[in-house]
Write a protein that holds these residues in place. Structure first.
Motif, PDB file in Angstrom:
ATOM      1  N   GLY A   1      96.459  28.228  58.860  1.00 31.77           N
ATOM      2  CA  GLY A   1      95.463  27.550  59.682  1.00 31.77           C
ATOM      3  C   GLY A   1      95.573  27.945  61.139  1.00 31.77           C
ATOM      4  O   GLY A   1      94.567  28.159  61.817  1.00 31.77           O
ATOM      5  N   ALA A   2      96.792  28.061  61.640  1.00 29.14           N
ATOM      6  CA  ALA A   2      97.003  28.426  63.037  1.00 29.14           C
ATOM      7  C   ALA A   2      96.488  29.823  63.338  1.00 29.14           C
ATOM      8  O   ALA A   2      95.936  30.081  64.413  1.00 29.14           O
ATOM      9  N   LEU A   3      96.659  30.743  62.389  1.00 32.42           N
ATOM     10  CA  LEU A   3      96.246  32.127  62.601  1.00 32.42           C
ATOM     11  C   LEU A   3      94.790  32.379  62.201  1.00 32.42           C
ATOM     12  O   LEU A   3      94.317  33.517  62.262  1.00 32.42           O
ATOM     13  N   GLY A   4      94.083  31.343  61.767  1.00 29.80           N
ATOM     14  CA  GLY A   4      92.682  31.503  61.395  1.00 29.80           C
ATOM     15  C   GLY A   4      92.495  32.247  60.091  1.00 29.80           C
ATOM     16  O   GLY A   4      91.532  32.998  59.933  1.00 29.80           O
ATOM     17  N   ARG A   5      93.402  32.041  59.127  1.00 28.05           N
ATOM     18  CA  ARG A   5      93.325  32.747  57.851  1.00 28.05           C
ATOM     19  C   ARG A   5      92.753  31.880  56.731  1.00 28.05           C
ATOM     20  O   ARG A   5      92.793  32.278  55.570  1.00 28.05           O
ATOM     21  N   THR A   6      92.214  30.731  57.065  1.00 27.09           N
ATOM     22  CA  THR A   6      91.643  29.838  56.064  1.00 27.09           C
ATOM     23  C   THR A   6      90.123  29.990  56.034  1.00 27.09           C
ATOM     24  O   THR A   6      89.529  30.667  56.874  1.00 27.09           O
ATOM     25  N   SER A   7      89.493  29.330  55.079  1.00 28.14           N
ATOM     26  CA  SER A   7      88.059  29.552  54.862  1.00 28.14           C
ATOM     27  C   SER A   7      87.186  29.041  56.004  1.00 28.14           C
ATOM     28  O   SER A   7      86.047  29.473  56.156  1.00 28.14           O
ATOM     29  N   PHE A   8      87.676  28.131  56.831  1.00 26.33           N
ATOM     30  CA  PHE A   8      86.881  27.641  57.953  1.00 26.33           C
ATOM     31  C   PHE A   8      86.508  28.775  58.900  1.00 26.33           C
ATOM     32  O   PHE A   8      85.439  28.768  59.507  1.00 26.33           O
ATOM     33  N   TYR A   9      87.363  29.765  59.001  1.00 31.50           N
ATOM     34  CA  TYR A   9      87.164  30.856  59.954  1.00 31.50           C
ATOM     35  C   TYR A   9      86.479  32.065  59.321  1.00 31.50           C
ATOM     36  O   TYR A   9      85.655  32.718  59.952  1.00 31.50           O
TER      37      TYR A   9
ATOM     38  N   PRO B   1      94.231  25.936  66.520  1.00 32.72           N
ATOM     39  CA  PRO B   1      94.073  24.840  67.473  1.00 32.72           C
ATOM     40  C   PRO B   1      93.094  25.138  68.602  1.00 32.72           C
ATOM     41  O   PRO B   1      92.394  24.238  69.077  1.00 32.72           O
ATOM     42  N   ARG B   2      93.004  26.410  69.025  1.00 29.20           N
ATOM     43  CA  ARG B   2      92.031  26.752  70.069  1.00 29.20           C
ATOM     44  C   ARG B   2      90.602  26.516  69.585  1.00 29.20           C
ATOM     45  O   ARG B   2      89.762  25.967  70.305  1.00 29.20           O
ATOM     46  N   LYS B   3      90.316  26.950  68.348  1.00 27.75           N
ATOM     47  CA  LYS B   3      88.971  26.771  67.799  1.00 27.75           C
ATOM     48  C   LYS B   3      88.654  25.290  67.591  1.00 27.75           C
ATOM     49  O   LYS B   3      87.521  24.850  67.841  1.00 27.75           O
ATOM     50  N   LEU B   4      89.632  24.516  67.140  1.00 27.93           N
ATOM     51  CA  LEU B   4      89.390  23.089  66.939  1.00 27.93           C
ATOM     52  C   LEU B   4      89.156  22.397  68.274  1.00 27.93           C
ATOM     53  O   LEU B   4      88.256  21.561  68.397  1.00 27.93           O
TER      54      LEU B   4
ATOM     55  N   GLY C   1      93.181  24.283  57.489  1.00 27.74           N
ATOM     56  CA  GLY C   1      94.616  24.512  57.373  1.00 27.74           C
ATOM     57  C   GLY C   1      95.443  23.452  58.078  1.00 27.74           C
ATOM     58  O   GLY C   1      96.545  23.715  58.557  1.00 27.74           O
ATOM     59  N   VAL C   2      94.919  22.221  58.144  1.00 25.45           N
ATOM     60  CA  VAL C   2      95.661  21.114  58.755  1.00 25.45           C
ATOM     61  C   VAL C   2      96.762  20.676  57.801  1.00 25.45           C
ATOM     62  O   VAL C   2      96.514  20.415  56.624  1.00 25.45           O
ATOM     63  N   SER C   3      97.981  20.598  58.305  1.00 24.21           N
ATOM     64  CA  SER C   3      99.078  20.148  57.456  1.00 24.21           C
ATOM     65  C   SER C   3      99.303  18.643  57.564  1.00 24.21           C
ATOM     66  O   SER C   3      99.625  17.992  56.581  1.00 24.21           O
TER      67      SER C   3
ATOM     68  N   THR D   1      84.499  26.781  46.218  1.00 26.84           N
ATOM     69  CA  THR D   1      85.889  27.211  46.268  1.00 26.84           C
ATOM     70  C   THR D   1      86.497  26.780  47.588  1.00 26.84           C
ATOM     71  O   THR D   1      85.906  26.972  48.653  1.00 26.84           O
ATOM     72  N   ILE D   2      87.696  26.211  47.523  1.00 26.22           N
ATOM     73  CA  ILE D   2      88.298  25.645  48.730  1.00 26.22           C
ATOM     74  C   ILE D   2      89.775  25.985  48.788  1.00 26.22           C
ATOM     75  O   ILE D   2      90.422  26.265  47.760  1.00 26.22           O
ATOM     76  N   ASP D   3      90.315  25.972  49.982  1.00 24.41           N
ATOM     77  CA  ASP D   3      91.724  26.257  50.196  1.00 24.41           C
ATOM     78  C   ASP D   3      92.590  25.154  49.575  1.00 24.41           C
ATOM     79  O   ASP D   3      92.219  23.980  49.558  1.00 24.41           O
ATOM     80  N   ALA D   4      93.747  25.548  49.099  1.00 25.43           N
ATOM     81  CA  ALA D   4      94.722  24.560  48.645  1.00 25.43           C
ATOM     82  C   ALA D   4      95.189  23.747  49.846  1.00 25.43           C
ATOM     83  O   ALA D   4      95.228  24.256  50.974  1.00 25.43           O
ATOM     84  N   PRO D   5      95.528  22.460  49.663  1.00 26.75           N
ATOM     85  CA  PRO D   5      96.026  21.679  50.797  1.00 26.75           C
ATOM     86  C   PRO D   5      97.254  22.336  51.415  1.00 26.75           C
ATOM     87  O   PRO D   5      98.137  22.819  50.702  1.00 26.75           O
ATOM     88  N   ALA D   6      97.290  22.373  52.728  1.00 25.13           N
ATOM     89  CA  ALA D   6      98.406  23.010  53.425  1.00 25.13           C
ATOM     90  C   ALA D   6      99.652  22.147  53.328  1.00 25.13           C
ATOM     91  O   ALA D   6      99.592  20.915  53.414  1.00 25.13           O
ATOM     92  N   SER D   7     100.767  22.782  53.144  1.00 23.40           N
ATOM     93  CA  SER D   7     102.044  22.077  53.166  1.00 23.40           C
ATOM     94  C   SER D   7     102.619  22.117  54.571  1.00 23.40           C
ATOM     95  O   SER D   7     102.204  22.919  55.417  1.00 23.40           O
TER      96      SER D   7
END
Length: 347
Positions: free
Chosen positions: A187-195, A62-65, A136-138, A41-47
């Motif tokens: 993605g910026a707030l860390g609400r995607t599956s990477f985090y 961005p801090r984590k990246l 969450g990269v747009s 299961t994966i996040d939908a592409p960010a717009s």
């Protein structure tokens, strides 16, 4: 990320190198590694989300990246914040990262393509642009071109392929001396599956208001206690068709309650539901109401960041047996158990 996923990312570098005109193999450079193991299961592409203000704080994504890039490739300068202006890059809101690698430096060019290949490569489940989506990269801009996970293709950036733009004085404009990575708000707030390891629970496909005929509740209804019947647990996917997820703020969840456990399929006028909101990433409110009707103004519970709050609420039930729940504010996990029902007459 699993070893197999990392190997898949490496295999994708050659494809990416061809897309951006890189000469020679890029496989010698490492790719970033995540300690998290992901499911299919994966996040939908960010717009792309336009800036709507100015916030001079570096956001989590961005801090984590940046930390991951430093750990993988060593000390290369980067920048997240930019002073407030009319620009629309994401820097003014702290949700973009400029990583200062130059296409004119062969070693830096190689690691740049390694990073971009990692973002764009499919994962072990065949999901395209897997790490870009999970972060969450747009969009990304590098070496005269821009890329979006939503399309998976590179396009020319601002006429940078024109002969007049090839001079070194345009290296910053055409992003030949840095990679710009812009994030969605999730993605910026860390609400995607990477985090968190969880994707956001999707909204239901049915509209919020529909024909909902409540059962008639007698003046003195018979309340029938039952062994708690679990109708929703977002962390395990119970009550959801999409599997485990985290409840996104302002996304309604519709949960059927009739016929669950010992709750009858008919003759139910109301159910009593014990709801738990667990560890939201910001202060949050939860509302629970009869599916197909207007969301109430008053919340069933209020939770501070990282709190676990419990409430018991009695909800009238319509003929379709749907109870709706919605969190506002923070993103977290929800659990709901039916603990009793009230007998009514279906009209």
């Amino acid at each position: 990320m699993t070893l197999r996923a990392a190997q898949t990312g490496l295999a994708g570098l050659a494809v990416l190198a061809a897309a951006v005109g890189v000469a020679g193999p890029a496989q010698a450079a490492p790719v970033p590694l995540s300690s998290r193991t992901f499911s299919a299961t994966i996040d939908a592409p960010a717009s792309w989300e336009r800036e709507n203000g100015c916030s001079q704080t570096e956001k989590k994504g961005p801090r984590k990246l940046r930390k991951l890039l430093l750990a993988t490739y060593g000390s290369i300068s980067s920048n997240i914040l930019r002073r407030c202006s009319a620009a629309d890059s994401g820097h003014e809101e702290g949700r973009a990262l400029d990583w200062m690698v130059s296409v004119r430096d062969p070693a830096q060019k190689e690691i740049a393509e390694s990073y971009l290949g990692w973002l764009a490569a499919p994962d072990e489940f065949g999901n395209p642009a897997a790490m870009g989506r999970r972060l969450g990269v747009s969009y990304v801009i590098w070496n005269n071109q821009a890329w979006r996970p939503a399309t998976g293709t590179w396009i020319t950036y601002r006429n940078c392929d024109k002969r007049k733009m090839r001079f070194k004085k345009y290296d910053n404009t055409c992003h030949r001396n840095h990679i710009h990575t812009s994030f969605s708000w999730d993605g910026a707030l860390g609400r995607t599956s990477f985090y968190s390891g969880y994707v956001a629970c999707p909204a239901p496909v049915v509209p919020p208001w529909r024909v909902a005929v409540p059962a008639v509740l007698p003046a003195s209804p018979e309340v029938v206690p039952i062994d708690p019947a679990r109708v929703l647990k977002s962390s395990s996917g119970t009550g959801l068709t999409t599997g485990p997820c985290r409840v996104h703020p302002d996304v309604r969840l519709d949960v059927p309650v009739l016929g669950v456990g010992t709750v009858p399929l008919t003759g139910v006028a109301a159910v009593t539901v014990r709801v738990v909101l667990a560890r939201p990433d910001a202060a949050a409110e939860l509302r629970v109401w009869t599916g197909g009707t207007a969301m109430p103004a008053a919340p069933a519970l209020i939770a501070e960041r990282r709190q676990r709050m419990v409430a018991t609420v009695t909800v009238p039930v319509a003929t379709d047996g749907i109870v709706s729940l919605q969190v506002t504010g923070g993103m977290g996990h929800l659990v709901a158990d039916v603990t009793s029902y009230s007998v009514g007459v279906t009209t």
